[in-house]
Design a protein around this motif. Structure first.
Motif, PDB file in Angstrom:
ATOM      1  N   GLY A  14       0.732  -1.127   0.166  1.00  0.00           N
ATOM      2  CA  GLY A  14      -0.019   0.395   0.181  1.00  0.00           C
ATOM      3  C   GLY A  14       1.063   1.116  -0.388  1.00  0.00           C
ATOM      4  O   GLY A  14       2.154   1.398  -0.052  1.00  0.00           O
ATOM      5  N   TYR A  36       0.437   1.814   6.629  1.00  0.00           N
ATOM      6  CA  TYR A  36      -0.177   1.950   5.395  1.00  0.00           C
ATOM      7  C   TYR A  36      -0.935   3.210   5.127  1.00  0.00           C
ATOM      8  O   TYR A  36      -1.063   3.780   3.859  1.00  0.00           O
ATOM      9  CB  TYR A  36      -0.844   0.503   5.233  1.00  0.00           C
ATOM     10  N   GLN A  40      -0.754   6.108   2.157  1.00  0.00           N
ATOM     11  CA  GLN A  40      -2.600   6.627   1.789  1.00  0.00           C
ATOM     12  C   GLN A  40      -2.923   8.099   2.086  1.00  0.00           C
ATOM     13  O   GLN A  40      -2.897   8.263   1.177  1.00  0.00           O
ATOM     14  CB  GLN A  40      -3.134   5.322   1.781  1.00  0.00           C
TER      15      GLN A  40
END
Length: 56
Positions: A14, A36, A40
């Protein structure tokens, strides 16, 4: 990411987002170093700051 799991010499993780212009893929951004979710969120913030649309 599951369809990428069996590709040789590739690791799916991710922390990335596609870059879209007028609904068409023009590139991507990837950030690594945090969790992650942190990676993100950093991608989303960077894209919003420079005016790109985010995928739905």
């Amino acid at each position: 990411m599951a369809p990428l799991a069996y590709r040789p010499r590739m690791i799916a993780v991710g922390g990335g987002y596609p870059i879209l212009e007028e609904g068409k893929l023009s590139g991507g951004i990837g950030i690594s170093g945090g969790t992650y979710e942190e990676d993100q969120d950093a991608c989303v913030e960077a894209l919003e700051k420079i005016g790109f649309e985010l995928p739905a």
